[in-house]
Design a protein around this motif. Structure first.
Motif, PDB file in Angstrom:
ATOM      1  N   LEU A 168       1.469   6.445  -7.425  1.00 18.85           N
ATOM      2  CA  LEU A 168       2.566   7.083  -8.150  1.00 18.85           C
ATOM      3  C   LEU A 168       3.423   7.842  -7.147  1.00 18.85           C
ATOM      4  O   LEU A 168       2.923   8.649  -6.361  1.00 18.85           O
ATOM      5  CB  LEU A 168       2.024   8.054  -9.208  1.00 18.85           C
ATOM      6  N   ILE A 169       4.726   7.565  -7.153  1.00 16.83           N
ATOM      7  CA  ILE A 169       5.691   8.225  -6.275  1.00 16.83           C
ATOM      8  C   ILE A 169       6.365   9.338  -7.074  1.00 16.83           C
ATOM      9  O   ILE A 169       6.793   9.128  -8.206  1.00 16.83           O
ATOM     10  CB  ILE A 169       6.732   7.229  -5.751  1.00 16.83           C
ATOM     11  N   ASN A 170       6.470  10.503  -6.483  1.00 20.42           N
ATOM     12  CA  ASN A 170       6.895  11.694  -7.209  1.00 20.42           C
ATOM     13  C   ASN A 170       8.412  11.782  -7.346  1.00 20.42           C
ATOM     14  O   ASN A 170       9.139  11.918  -6.356  1.00 20.42           O
ATOM     15  CB  ASN A 170       6.365  12.936  -6.477  1.00 20.42           C
ATOM     16  N   THR A 171       8.877  11.767  -8.581  1.00 21.74           N
ATOM     17  CA  THR A 171      10.313  11.864  -8.843  1.00 21.74           C
ATOM     18  C   THR A 171      10.841  13.286  -8.665  1.00 21.74           C
ATOM     19  O   THR A 171      12.057  13.506  -8.706  1.00 21.74           O
ATOM     20  CB  THR A 171      10.638  11.390 -10.270  1.00 21.74           C
ATOM     21  N   ALA A 172       9.946  14.260  -8.466  1.00 23.96           N
ATOM     22  CA  ALA A 172      10.391  15.646  -8.268  1.00 23.96           C
ATOM     23  C   ALA A 172      10.989  15.875  -6.889  1.00 23.96           C
ATOM     24  O   ALA A 172      11.611  16.916  -6.644  1.00 23.96           O
ATOM     25  CB  ALA A 172       9.222  16.608  -8.494  1.00 23.96           C
ATOM     26  N   ASN A 173      10.807  14.908  -5.981  1.00 21.42           N
ATOM     27  CA  ASN A 173      11.353  15.029  -4.628  1.00 21.42           C
ATOM     28  C   ASN A 173      12.638  14.217  -4.478  1.00 21.42           C
ATOM     29  O   ASN A 173      12.932  13.337  -5.290  1.00 21.42           O
ATOM     30  CB  ASN A 173      10.318  14.546  -3.612  1.00 21.42           C
ATOM     31  N   THR A 174      13.386  14.512  -3.438  1.00 18.46           N
ATOM     32  CA  THR A 174      14.609  13.766  -3.122  1.00 18.46           C
ATOM     33  C   THR A 174      14.256  12.677  -2.124  1.00 18.46           C
ATOM     34  O   THR A 174      13.630  12.944  -1.098  1.00 18.46           O
ATOM     35  CB  THR A 174      15.677  14.695  -2.528  1.00 18.46           C
ATOM     36  N   TRP A 175      14.685  11.449  -2.417  1.00 15.85           N
ATOM     37  CA  TRP A 175      14.272  10.273  -1.629  1.00 15.85           C
ATOM     38  C   TRP A 175      15.461   9.561  -1.012  1.00 15.85           C
ATOM     39  O   TRP A 175      16.568   9.602  -1.538  1.00 15.85           O
ATOM     40  CB  TRP A 175      13.517   9.286  -2.526  1.00 15.85           C
ATOM     41  N   PHE A 176      15.193   8.862   0.105  1.00 13.43           N
ATOM     42  CA  PHE A 176      16.180   7.957   0.678  1.00 13.43           C
ATOM     43  C   PHE A 176      15.471   6.723   1.209  1.00 13.43           C
ATOM     44  O   PHE A 176      14.275   6.742   1.511  1.00 13.43           O
ATOM     45  CB  PHE A 176      16.991   8.634   1.791  1.00 13.43           C
ATOM     46  N   THR A 177      16.215   5.633   1.306  1.00 10.61           N
ATOM     47  CA  THR A 177      15.732   4.433   1.992  1.00 10.61           C
ATOM     48  C   THR A 177      16.539   4.182   3.260  1.00 10.61           C
ATOM     49  O   THR A 177      16.081   3.481   4.158  1.00 10.61           O
ATOM     50  CB  THR A 177      15.794   3.199   1.070  1.00 10.61           C
ATOM     51  N   THR A 178      17.739   4.733   3.337  1.00  9.93           N
ATOM     52  CA  THR A 178      18.539   4.793   4.564  1.00  9.93           C
ATOM     53  C   THR A 178      18.857   6.257   4.786  1.00  9.93           C
ATOM     54  O   THR A 178      19.404   6.925   3.895  1.00  9.93           O
ATOM     55  CB  THR A 178      19.847   3.995   4.417  1.00  9.93           C
ATOM     56  N   ILE A 179      18.501   6.777   5.955  1.00  6.58           N
ATOM     57  CA  ILE A 179      18.636   8.210   6.177  1.00  6.58           C
ATOM     58  C   ILE A 179      20.091   8.651   6.038  1.00  6.58           C
ATOM     59  O   ILE A 179      20.999   8.065   6.641  1.00  6.58           O
ATOM     60  CB  ILE A 179      18.055   8.612   7.555  1.00  6.58           C
ATOM     61  N   PRO A 180      20.351   9.649   5.217  1.00  3.78           N
ATOM     62  CA  PRO A 180      21.739  10.074   5.000  1.00  3.78           C
ATOM     63  C   PRO A 180      22.253  10.951   6.136  1.00  3.78           C
ATOM     64  O   PRO A 180      21.477  11.568   6.875  1.00  3.78           O
ATOM     65  CB  PRO A 180      21.640  10.879   3.695  1.00  3.78           C
ATOM     66  N   LEU A 189      11.227   7.016   1.790  1.00  6.61           N
ATOM     67  CA  LEU A 189      10.323   6.275   0.913  1.00  6.61           C
ATOM     68  C   LEU A 189       9.430   5.325   1.695  1.00  6.61           C
ATOM     69  O   LEU A 189       8.229   5.218   1.437  1.00  6.61           O
ATOM     70  CB  LEU A 189      11.138   5.511  -0.135  1.00  6.61           C
ATOM     71  N   GLN A 190       9.987   4.621   2.655  1.00  5.65           N
ATOM     72  CA  GLN A 190       9.201   3.629   3.384  1.00  5.65           C
ATOM     73  C   GLN A 190       8.077   4.289   4.186  1.00  5.65           C
ATOM     74  O   GLN A 190       6.944   3.793   4.191  1.00  5.65           O
ATOM     75  CB  GLN A 190      10.092   2.801   4.313  1.00  5.65           C
ATOM     76  N   SER A 191       8.351   5.401   4.850  1.00  6.51           N
ATOM     77  CA  SER A 191       7.301   6.093   5.600  1.00  6.51           C
ATOM     78  C   SER A 191       6.178   6.556   4.674  1.00  6.51           C
ATOM     79  O   SER A 191       4.987   6.410   4.990  1.00  6.51           O
ATOM     80  CB  SER A 191       7.879   7.317   6.317  1.00  6.51           C
ATOM     81  N   THR A 192       6.572   7.111   3.542  1.00  9.18           N
ATOM     82  CA  THR A 192       5.586   7.597   2.575  1.00  9.18           C
ATOM     83  C   THR A 192       4.703   6.465   2.089  1.00  9.18           C
ATOM     84  O   THR A 192       3.473   6.600   2.002  1.00  9.18           O
ATOM     85  CB  THR A 192       6.308   8.264   1.387  1.00  9.18           C
ATOM     86  N   MET A 193       5.309   5.315   1.801  1.00  8.16           N
ATOM     87  CA  MET A 193       4.532   4.206   1.260  1.00  8.16           C
ATOM     88  C   MET A 193       3.692   3.502   2.322  1.00  8.16           C
ATOM     89  O   MET A 193       2.642   2.942   2.007  1.00  8.16           O
ATOM     90  CB  MET A 193       5.456   3.216   0.555  1.00  8.16           C
ATOM     91  N   THR A 194       4.120   3.527   3.581  1.00  8.45           N
ATOM     92  CA  THR A 194       3.251   2.996   4.634  1.00  8.45           C
ATOM     93  C   THR A 194       1.959   3.801   4.678  1.00  8.45           C
ATOM     94  O   THR A 194       0.853   3.243   4.759  1.00  8.45           O
ATOM     95  CB  THR A 194       3.945   3.028   5.999  1.00  8.45           C
ATOM     96  N   HIS A 195       2.068   5.113   4.587  1.00  5.94           N
ATOM     97  CA  HIS A 195       0.901   5.995   4.541  1.00  5.94           C
ATOM     98  C   HIS A 195       0.003   5.648   3.354  1.00  5.94           C
ATOM     99  O   HIS A 195      -1.223   5.483   3.500  1.00  5.94           O
ATOM    100  CB  HIS A 195       1.378   7.448   4.444  1.00  5.94           C
ATOM    101  N   GLU A 196       0.612   5.531   2.184  1.00  6.15           N
ATOM    102  CA  GLU A 196      -0.190   5.274   0.982  1.00  6.15           C
ATOM    103  C   GLU A 196      -0.865   3.904   1.016  1.00  6.15           C
ATOM    104  O   GLU A 196      -2.005   3.753   0.578  1.00  6.15           O
ATOM    105  CB  GLU A 196       0.681   5.411  -0.262  1.00  6.15           C
ATOM    106  N   ARG A 197      -0.183   2.920   1.568  1.00 10.52           N
ATOM    107  CA  ARG A 197      -0.808   1.593   1.672  1.00 10.52           C
ATOM    108  C   ARG A 197      -1.977   1.596   2.658  1.00 10.52           C
ATOM    109  O   ARG A 197      -2.962   0.870   2.480  1.00 10.52           O
ATOM    110  CB  ARG A 197       0.229   0.550   2.091  1.00 10.52           C
ATOM    111  N   LEU A 198      -1.894   2.420   3.685  1.00 15.70           N
ATOM    112  CA  LEU A 198      -3.022   2.524   4.607  1.00 15.70           C
ATOM    113  C   LEU A 198      -4.221   3.165   3.930  1.00 15.70           C
ATOM    114  O   LEU A 198      -5.378   2.837   4.246  1.00 15.70           O
ATOM    115  CB  LEU A 198      -2.618   3.286   5.865  1.00 15.70           C
TER     116      LEU A 198
END
Length: 246
Positions: A168-180, A189-198
């Motif tokens: 579950l990814i937390n919607t309470a945080n601010t996310w990006f897929t391309t750094i603003p 998002l991608q860094s977070t999910m690499t961690h979770e997949r590991l």
């Protein structure tokens, strides 16, 4: 050091006195919940990521390809159209061992995307607790305490065989897929999910102080994208678990 956030999620929980119908009578089903937390901006050079080889592992290992579904119904508008691509990339990087350190050996772990769904959701509640096991691995979005970026609940047999792993990814945080531009307090998002997949693949947290730039450190800093790829410690642990493709 293996870190499971017991205060948030109850850590390691035996699901039931009676095993699931499809599980041999002498096996039990367990669930481990592990979160990646919102951290502060890194002050350590990313170069140390390729000098530390220590890793920690979980009590499980995938015995087959990790087959996962995605439910993006609650994804924030800022990443709704790009989230699946970022999650897919993260899953592929984790399984293959794509890294920052020039290691060319590809890990032999496998994953398979099963498609989008609106009927299935990650079985993680708004407190970050694991709730139920439908035997399906689903990544979805929902609100949790703001200190949590994402939570993964992995259901596994006492023999170490994984049944399902939800995130579950937390919607309470601010996310990006391309750094603003002028990024301040948004998370990749991608860094977070690499961690979770590991986590799903069988790696546990390493020490935040000793391995701050490792993908498996328990905190991820805002505006940081380097953990999309594995550090040496992550790659070493993954290839120790699954070997290297020949």
């Amino acid at each position: 050091m293996r870190i499971i956030h017991k205060a948030l999620v109850g850590a390691l929980v035996a699901l039931a006195a009676a095993p699931l119908a499809l599980v041999p009578a002498r096996e039990t089903v367990l669930v481990a919940a592990e979160a990646i937390l919102a951290g502060r901006k890194l002050t350590t050079s990313g170069s140390v990521a390729c000098t530390e080889a220590g890793y920690e592992r979980q009590a499980w290992k995938l015995s087959a390809a990790y087959t996962w579904y995605y439910n993006g119904a609650a994804a924030p508008g800022s990443v709704k159209s790009t989230a699946l691509a970022a999650i897919t990339a993260a899953t592929g990087n984790a399984a293959s061992g794509a890294n920052r350190c020039g290691k060319t050996g590809t890990a032999a772990a496998q994953q398979s995307y099963a498609g989008e769904t609106t009927k299935l959701s990650a079985q993680v509640d708004s407190y970050g607790r694991c709730r139920g096991n439908d035997g399906k691995s689903v990544t979805s979005w929902g609100a949790m305490p703001g200190s949590i970026l994402a939570m993964t609940c992995t259901y596994y047999r006492s023999t170490g065989v994984v049944i399902a792993s939800d995130t579950l990814i937390n919607t309470a945080n601010t996310w990006f897929t391309t750094i603003p531009a002028n990024c301040a307090n948004a998370f990749d998002l991608q860094s977070t999910m690499t961690h979770e997949r590991l986590h799903t693949l069988g790696l546990a947290h390493v020490s935040q102080s000793a391995n701050p730039t490792a993908t498996m450190s328990p905190n991820n800093a805002p505006c940081n994208t380097e953990k999309r790829l594995l550090a040496l410690s992550d790659w070493t642990g993954l290839t120790q678990l699954y070997g290297v493709k020949k």
